[in-house]
Write a protein that holds these residues in place. Structure first.
Motif, PDB file in Angstrom:
ATOM      1  N   ALA A  58       7.824   1.153 -10.050  1.00  0.00           N
ATOM      2  CA  ALA A  58       7.557   1.082  -8.610  1.00  0.00           C
ATOM      3  C   ALA A  58       7.214  -0.354  -8.217  1.00  0.00           C
ATOM      4  O   ALA A  58       7.737  -0.885  -7.226  1.00  0.00           O
ATOM      5  CB  ALA A  58       6.404   2.024  -8.263  1.00  0.00           C
ATOM      6  N   VAL A  59       6.365  -1.005  -9.021  1.00  0.00           N
ATOM      7  CA  VAL A  59       5.989  -2.385  -8.691  1.00  0.00           C
ATOM      8  C   VAL A  59       7.198  -3.306  -8.843  1.00  0.00           C
ATOM      9  O   VAL A  59       7.405  -4.232  -8.051  1.00  0.00           O
ATOM     10  CB  VAL A  59       4.804  -2.859  -9.578  1.00  0.00           C
ATOM     11  N   ALA A  60       8.023  -3.027  -9.850  1.00  0.00           N
ATOM     12  CA  ALA A  60       9.241  -3.828 -10.046  1.00  0.00           C
ATOM     13  C   ALA A  60      10.146  -3.718  -8.819  1.00  0.00           C
ATOM     14  O   ALA A  60      10.725  -4.711  -8.370  1.00  0.00           O
ATOM     15  CB  ALA A  60       9.976  -3.365 -11.301  1.00  0.00           C
ATOM     16  N   ARG A  61      10.253  -2.525  -8.280  1.00  0.00           N
ATOM     17  CA  ARG A  61      11.098  -2.357  -7.088  1.00  0.00           C
ATOM     18  C   ARG A  61      10.518  -3.129  -5.898  1.00  0.00           C
ATOM     19  O   ARG A  61      11.251  -3.796  -5.164  1.00  0.00           O
ATOM     20  CB  ARG A  61      11.221  -0.870  -6.738  1.00  0.00           C
ATOM     21  N   ARG A  88       0.853  -1.195   0.000  1.00  0.00           N
ATOM     22  CA  ARG A  88       0.000   0.000   0.000  1.00  0.00           C
ATOM     23  C   ARG A  88       0.880   1.233   0.000  1.00  0.00           C
ATOM     24  O   ARG A  88       1.826   1.347   0.785  1.00  0.00           O
ATOM     25  CB  ARG A  88      -0.851   0.014   1.267  1.00  0.00           C
ATOM     26  N   HIS A  89       0.540   2.156  -0.921  1.00  0.00           N
ATOM     27  CA  HIS A  89       1.326   3.382  -1.031  1.00  0.00           C
ATOM     28  C   HIS A  89       0.438   4.414  -1.716  1.00  0.00           C
ATOM     29  O   HIS A  89      -0.281   4.068  -2.669  1.00  0.00           O
ATOM     30  CB  HIS A  89       2.584   3.116  -1.871  1.00  0.00           C
ATOM     31  N   PRO A  90       0.471   5.664  -1.284  1.00  0.00           N
ATOM     32  CA  PRO A  90      -0.428   6.660  -1.881  1.00  0.00           C
ATOM     33  C   PRO A  90      -0.235   6.809  -3.393  1.00  0.00           C
ATOM     34  O   PRO A  90      -1.171   7.196  -4.102  1.00  0.00           O
ATOM     35  CB  PRO A  90      -0.061   7.965  -1.165  1.00  0.00           C
ATOM     36  N   GLU A 148       9.019   1.069   0.330  1.00  0.00           N
ATOM     37  CA  GLU A 148       9.824   2.295   0.146  1.00  0.00           C
ATOM     38  C   GLU A 148       9.888   2.605  -1.336  1.00  0.00           C
ATOM     39  O   GLU A 148      10.295   1.770  -2.138  1.00  0.00           O
ATOM     40  CB  GLU A 148      11.250   2.033   0.632  1.00  0.00           C
ATOM     41  N   LEU A 149       9.490   3.810  -1.707  1.00  0.00           N
ATOM     42  CA  LEU A 149       9.553   4.222  -3.114  1.00  0.00           C
ATOM     43  C   LEU A 149      10.074   5.644  -3.162  1.00  0.00           C
ATOM     44  O   LEU A 149       9.839   6.431  -2.244  1.00  0.00           O
ATOM     45  CB  LEU A 149       8.157   4.180  -3.756  1.00  0.00           C
ATOM     46  N   ASP A 150      10.779   5.981  -4.249  1.00  0.00           N
ATOM     47  CA  ASP A 150      11.157   7.375  -4.422  1.00  0.00           C
ATOM     48  C   ASP A 150      10.707   7.866  -5.801  1.00  0.00           C
ATOM     49  O   ASP A 150      10.115   7.110  -6.573  1.00  0.00           O
ATOM     50  CB  ASP A 150      12.663   7.583  -4.177  1.00  0.00           C
ATOM     51  N   GLU A 151      11.001   9.103  -6.092  1.00  0.00           N
ATOM     52  CA  GLU A 151      10.501   9.734  -7.325  1.00  0.00           C
ATOM     53  C   GLU A 151      10.920   8.971  -8.582  1.00  0.00           C
ATOM     54  O   GLU A 151      10.154   8.872  -9.533  1.00  0.00           O
ATOM     55  CB  GLU A 151      10.990  11.186  -7.403  1.00  0.00           C
ATOM     56  N   THR A 152      12.144   8.424  -8.582  1.00  0.00           N
ATOM     57  CA  THR A 152      12.590   7.733  -9.799  1.00  0.00           C
ATOM     58  C   THR A 152      11.747   6.485 -10.059  1.00  0.00           C
ATOM     59  O   THR A 152      11.516   6.111 -11.207  1.00  0.00           O
ATOM     60  CB  THR A 152      14.087   7.332  -9.716  1.00  0.00           C
TER      61      THR A 152
END
Ligand SMILES: Cc1cc2nc3c(=O)[nH]c(=O)nc-3n(C[C@H](O)[C@H](O)[C@H](O)COP(=O)(O)OP(=O)(O)OC[C@H]3O[C@@H](n4cnc5c(N)ncnc54)[C@H](O)[C@@H]3O)c2cc1C
Length: 320
Positions: free
Chosen positions: A72-75, A61-63, A173-177
């Motif tokens: 993002a899903v790959a990460r 779950r992530h906004p 954990e996700l970032d802009e990239t």
């Protein structure tokens, strides 16, 4: 025994069929070991996965995950696979699944075998996979510590099991990239309600339809049969129908009980998407058209007369 991690993609109706097929493979390869499922932001779909072979479900779950964001899903998939020590990472061989698995494999510096119809655990892991839109089957070996594969649609049956699995929500954990590539707009598929990929009957038109208006009798027949409408690339290139209706190598792979192909020549690239059909009825004015080689039934003649005649006969038989 190994640890499987399966990416389960979802849509409005729950887990995608091809993702449940991937889960069936994950269960077989785990051979009694843990079968982890990763679901992105879909609590309802996650809840039912124990009944399809998952032994643990991870709900990310992530906004920012309200829209498709493959990096993002790959990460998330890569991080979870590392954390679990997964021996096999499996995804659906859909456009979305292959996109994500390829990106996850690149992050892990691992090879990725897409569109597999069989996988055997060994040293090395061996796969049989579809190439060239399914017109060629390739046997290949994966020389890597983790096998990353996707499952070709309709190649492995989804198998319900008598089981439940705890769902563990987590915040990745996700970032802009990771979010640089994401869906910013959607064009809805034409109304009709029956999904092309999952329809039991598909009625398709090709260049022989002659125009977008030439699809009206096809739509009418599809309506009577509860079928989805498909088409060839000649049609989408001409702008008569949306790409979402295209059957084939660069379109949707279908597996209906009956495929009615009207005014379609049966080019290899088209048949790559239609070879899952159990029966094919070809309606074509050319008795020598290549589609005749694959057809179980054929009507030789003008589709503009034959398709309305079939609809009229169905109505007559139903007393309507
Ligand atoms: C890389 C690549 C990917 C491709 N991917 C796809 C794909 O995903 N899907 C796809 O479909 N194609 C794909 N193609 C294109 C494919 O090669 C063919 O060009 C295309 O499928 C032809 O479409 P068609 O059968 O409608 O047209 P045509 O090949 O022109 O055939 C029309 C047929 O209609 C018949 N006909 C004409 N008038 C009538 C009538 N009144 N009544 C009955 N029959 C009639 C003709 O006899 C003929 O058999 C791809 C091509 C390439 C190079």
């Amino acid at each position: 025994m190994t640890t499987s991690l399966v990416l389960v993609t979802t849509s409005a109706g729950g887990a995608d069929d091809v993702a449940l097929q991937a889960l069936a493979l994950g269960r077989r390869l785990a051979a009694g070991g843990p079968v982890h499922a990763l679901v992105i932001d879909d609590e309802a779909a996650a809840a039912g996965l124990g009944g399809w072979g998952a032994t643990a479900v991870h709900l990310a779950r992530h906004p920012s995950l309200g829209v498709a964001a493959p990096d993002a899903v790959a990460r998330i998939l890569h991080d979870l696979a590392t954390q679990l020590g997964a021996g096999v990472v499996i995804g659906p061989g859909s456009e979305a699944g292959n996109t994500i698995l390829a990106r996850a494999a690149a992050r892990a510096n691992l090879p990725f075998a897409a569109n597999c119809i069989d996988v055997k655990i060994g040293d090395p892991v061996t796969v049989t996979r579809q190439r060239w839109g399914g017109s060629l089957l390739e046997e290949a070996a994966i020389h890597a510590p983790v096998a990353m594969v996707s499952v070709a649609p309709h190649a492995i049956p989804a198998t319900p099991v008598d089981g439940t699995a705890a769902v563990t929500p987590f915040s990745p954990e996700l970032d802009e990239t990771d979010l640089a590539v994401r869906v910013v707009d959607r064009i809805a598929a034409a109304a009709g309600g029956v999904s092309l990929a999952e329809a039991k009957v598909v009625v398709s038109g090709g260049r022989g339809a002659g125009s977008s208006d030439g699809f009206k009798p096809i739509e009418e027949l599809a309506g009577l049969l509860g079928a989805a409408v498909g088409c060839s690339r000649a049609v989408t290139i001409s702008g008569w129908r949306s790409h979402t209706d295209q059957v084939g190598q660069t379109g949707t792979k279908i597996a209906p009980n009956l495929y009615i192909a009207c005014g379609i020549s049966g080019a290899t690239q088209h048949m790559a998407g239609a070879k899952g059909a159990k029966k094919i009825l070809a309606i074509n004015k050319d008795a020598e058209a290549p589609i005749m080689a694959a057809a179980d039934y054929a009507v030789i003649g003008d589709m503009h007369q034959i398709v309305p005649a079939i609809s009229a006969e169905i109505r007559r038989a139903r007393g309507a």
